[in-house]
Structure formats: C-alpha cells, structure tokens
Design an enzyme around this catalytic site. Structure first.
Site, mmCIF file in Angstrom:
data_model
loop_
_atom_site.group_PDB
_atom_site.id
_atom_site.type_symbol
_atom_site.label_atom_id
_atom_site.label_comp_id
_atom_site.label_asym_id
_atom_site.label_seq_id
_atom_site.Cartn_x
_atom_site.Cartn_y
_atom_site.Cartn_z
ATOM 1 N N HIS A 120 44.721 47.746 18.980
ATOM 2 C CA HIS A 120 45.235 48.039 17.644
ATOM 3 C C HIS A 120 46.698 48.446 17.691
ATOM 4 O O HIS A 120 47.504 48.046 16.841
ATOM 5 C CB HIS A 120 44.402 49.161 17.004
ATOM 6 C CG HIS A 120 44.853 49.543 15.637
ATOM 7 N ND1 HIS A 120 45.515 50.725 15.375
ATOM 8 C CD2 HIS A 120 44.752 48.904 14.442
ATOM 9 C CE1 HIS A 120 45.794 50.804 14.086
ATOM 10 N NE2 HIS A 120 45.326 49.723 13.493
ATOM 11 N N SER A 138 40.910 46.862 10.655
ATOM 12 C CA SER A 138 41.567 46.302 11.840
ATOM 13 C C SER A 138 40.624 46.320 13.037
ATOM 14 O O SER A 138 40.546 45.344 13.800
ATOM 15 C CB SER A 138 42.838 47.091 12.159
ATOM 16 O OG SER A 138 43.776 46.995 11.114
#
Length: 464
Positions: free
Chosen positions: A285, A259
C-alpha cells in the site's frame, strides 16, 4: 429400482422426508449393520433386511442389484449423505458395469460435516473442502497433496476419518502441514458422534488441537484465516459486513480498506497467515510495489509477537534512525498504546559524536539511543550505517532490541547491512530485502505492528 438413501448422522430430526418415503416404498433394505438402529422406526416387519459388516460395501451393492433384478424395490442406506464417502458412487459404478434395466435414484441426506458444523456454529460460511484421511483406497501421497493444497488455498477444511487405532499419525501430519501456511491461532472445531446420544463438540485452535482426543467417529473442521470464535460459536464470515466495514471511520480509512481489498486481489499468493499478510499489505500500500511479496522478509510471527509485546507494556519505546520514519508512525496509535518514539539524529550529542569519530549522524544517533533504550523496537528506514551500528551493538551485548524493522534504502552497504541483521537470531524482525526500502516503508511496517489486532478482520486504517 434401487434407492441410495442418505439417512443423516443418526438423530431422528436429521433424516429427510424423502429418505423416509424411499424406505417406505422398499421391499428390502441393504446396509451396514449398525445403521439399521437409526431407521428401524420407519421399517415394516415385512421388509427384508440385508446387513453386512464394515468393508463389505461391494458385497452389499451386489446384493442390492440381485434383489432389484428380481423385481424388488431396494433401499441401500448410508449414514450422512450417500454421495459423500457413501454408497452412491459404488452403486452407480456397478450399474455402468452390469448394464441392465435397474433404475437408481440417489436420495441425499444431511452429511456428518454439515451436522458437525451446525453444532459448532457457522464454520463453513465461506469456501470449504472435505478431505478423508483414510488411505484404504487413496494413496497417502495423494492425500497429502490435497492437504497441502487446502491449507495453502485457505479453504475451511472438514476432515473425515481423522484417526483410528491403526491409523494414528495421519491427523498429526495434517496438523503439521497446515501449520506451514496457517496461523497457530486458526480456529478448529471437532464433533464426536454428531447427532447421536454420545455427541460432543469442542472448539480449540490449530496449535492446541489434541489429536489423541479424536477418533473415527469424529469430524474435524479447520477454519480459514478469517474464522473466529465468539461466545462458544465458531464463525467463518461470508462477507456481508465487508462493505459496512469499508465505510466505517473517515474517508482515509475507507480508502485504505478499499486499497487493501484491491491489493489482495492482485497478490500472487494472497492466502497467507495474518502475521505475514498484514505487514505485506501495508508495504504494498505504501510503495505500490508488488515486488514486496518477495522482498518482505520476516521472522516467524514477528508482527504478532511484537504487537503482543506492545500490548503487554513490554515495548514502550520505538527508536528510529531518521525523523522521517518517526513522522510516519501514527500518532493516534502511539497515544492509544502508550508508546514513545525516539530519534536522536538531530541531537547535538549525535552531531558531536559523528564529528569526533568520523561516523554518520544516523549511526551516532542509534548509538546514543541504544544506550538509553537498549530493549526498544528499532526501526531503520534510511541509513545502512545505522543498521550496521545496531547489529554491532547487539553482537557486543550492549543492546537487546525487542524487535527490528530493517528497511534502509540506497546503494552503498545497504544489502550488506540487511545480511548482517539476519544473523541476529531470536530477535523478531521485519526486513526489506535488497536495495529497496525507505522511511515510508519502515514507518508503515511499524504501523502494521501497532494495529496488528485488526489483522484477522483486515480492517485497515485505524488511527489514520
């Protein structure tokens, strides 16, 4: 025929076979006088040597063409590589102006920055650029634009002509410009007289670079934000271990690392110093909101400074306004670092104080916690009243936080509380501008502090 020959930095082992062969074919050799000492072993007594002093490059080139037009084979020698700040461009420019039938062949050599890099370790393992600080032929204004671009783009940067007796301030200015967008701990190496008997290599940091130790015979190499020093070597990773790092640990860590890589690829400005980039990656995130690029406000090196405080045992307590913030702080990190989390919103004393004084329980909880833990790291992720209370206590001298994470969310007094927090000069702070924020983002910013030692390598997900 003219050969434009790069003879390398000076050592016998760093001249190429092609350069030796070109010298051997030549009737005449033209060059800057001090460079002949590096090739004399390859020359014949019958060869004509034409030497000139510094800054007589045009004169040398014209002499080479006159000899070549008379039918002689000529080598024009340049130290390092002839195409990097060498004679190749001048010879080819002159050929276009003179016309005629003189053939030109450029014979490459090992450049000074390549030799310097090999002596330092592997500093140019990723994208790099080379900048000369000489303003004899390039206006300083243009050089400065190039310095800023290199610094902001996170290029590994090799610096030629860094400093001389008459040009003594340019390297200091370059250092100043790099520090605007690079961490002071960025690895820097410099090599004086690379490949020659006076050779000296030094590895330091951007903050500790002593510009007065650098001269015209020195090449300076500035790393990027992933460069590091290990056992006397300056290394810039190419990325071969990235996939391996992504797979280390559990599934959660692997997902988080992937990510982070995706987030970096989508940031408008990914080339940030670690103390800014690391909390930003955590914020995006957690929220999937790229507005965090503009909403995350932080004092200089706040995450780095707060991590150092935790590591040294100076910060042992984190106070939160609500239990949701406390729940989001990684328990493994707290245990690993010996830090406790205190949240008193549900303490009976907070409820009693709130009823008596007509304030919120979050506000009362902060007042109680600040009395017991005045130097804690405070993380506010819900209540603007809690942040305003903390600001008031600091201004009254009743508490002196080691740091503040300010991310209250909502519509009433939220922005005002953040404006108030910004006036607390001298306290390391990470803050989410505007109405946005929340318990999750406050917790993730705290987690970015607790894992800051992973920031240089972007190895996210520890303690997940």
């Amino acid at each position: 025929m003219i050969y434009v020959v790069g003879i390398g930095p000076g050592s016998a082992g760093d001249i190429t076979q092609a350069a030796i062969e070109a010298l051997g074919k030549s009737d005449a050799v033209v060059g800057y006088k001090p460079y002949f000492q590096y090739v004399e072993r390859y020359l014949r007594p019958s060869q004509k040597l034409v030497d000139t002093g510094m800054r007589h490059e045009t004169e040398r080139a014209e002499q080479a063409f006159r000899l070549a037009e008379e039918g002689q084979t000529v080598s024009v020698i340049s130290s390092g590589d002839a195409g990097i700040y060498g004679m190749a461009s001048l010879i080819l420019e002159m050929k276009t102006k003179r016309g005629g039938g003189v053939d030109v062949e450029v014979v490459p050599g090992i450049s000074a920055f390549q030799k310097a890099a090999s002596l330092l370790g592997a500093p140019i393992g990723h994208d790099f650029c080379v900048i000369s600080l000489s303003d004899l032929m390039t206006p300083w204004r243009l050089i400065e634009r190039r310095i800023k671009a290199a610094a902001e783009a996170d290029f590994v940067t090799a610096v030629y002509n860094p400093r001389s007796e008459t040009r003594y301030w340019q390297l200091d200015r370059l250092k100043e410009l790099f520090l605007l967008s690079r961490s002071p701990s960025t690895v820097v190496g410099y090599v004086r007289q690379a490949g020659r008997k006076e050779e000296k290599a030094v590895i330091t940091t951007l903050a500790d670079l002593r510009t007065e130790d650098v001269d015209m015979f020195t090449v300076v190499v500035i790393g990027n934000n992933q460069s590091y020093q290990w056992q006397g070597s300056f290394v810039t990773p190419r990325g071969y271990y990235r996939e391996e790092a992504l797979l280390e640990g559990g599934i959660g860590q692997s997902i988080m690392r992937r990510s982070f890589n995706s987030i970096i690829s989508e940031l408008r400005q990914p080339d940030l110093p670690p103390w800014r980039l690391w909390p930003l990656l955590h914020a995006v995130h957690t929220t999937a909101d790229f507005d965090m690029e503009t909403l995350l406000w932080t004092t200089e090196r706040a995450a780095e400074r707060l991590y150092e405080g935790v590591k040294k045992g100076e910060i042992k307590t984190i106070v939160t306004d609500v239990s949701m913030v406390a729940s989001g702080i990684r328990k493994g990190a707290l245990q690993r670092l010996g830090v406790e989390v205190v949240c008193l919103i549900n303490d009976p004393r907070a409820a009693e104080m709130a009823n008596q004084l007509g304030i919120t329980r979050a506000q009362a909880g902060i007042r109680l916690a600040a009395k017991a833990h005045p130097s804690a790291l405070f993380a506010i992720g819900n209540a603007p009243t809690a942040l305003l209370e903390l600001c008031d206590l600091v201004r009254k001298g009743q508490c002196n936080p080691s740091g503040i994470v300010a991310a209250p969310v909502g519509f009433v007094h939220v922005e005002e509380s953040k404006h108030a927090a910004k006036t607390l000069w001298g306290i390391p702070m990470l803050l989410i501008e505007g109405r946005k924020g929340g318990s999750g983002i406050a917790a993730t910013l705290v987690n970015s502090i607790l894992t800051y030692d992973d920031a240089p390598t972007l190895r996210a997900g520890r303690d997940v």
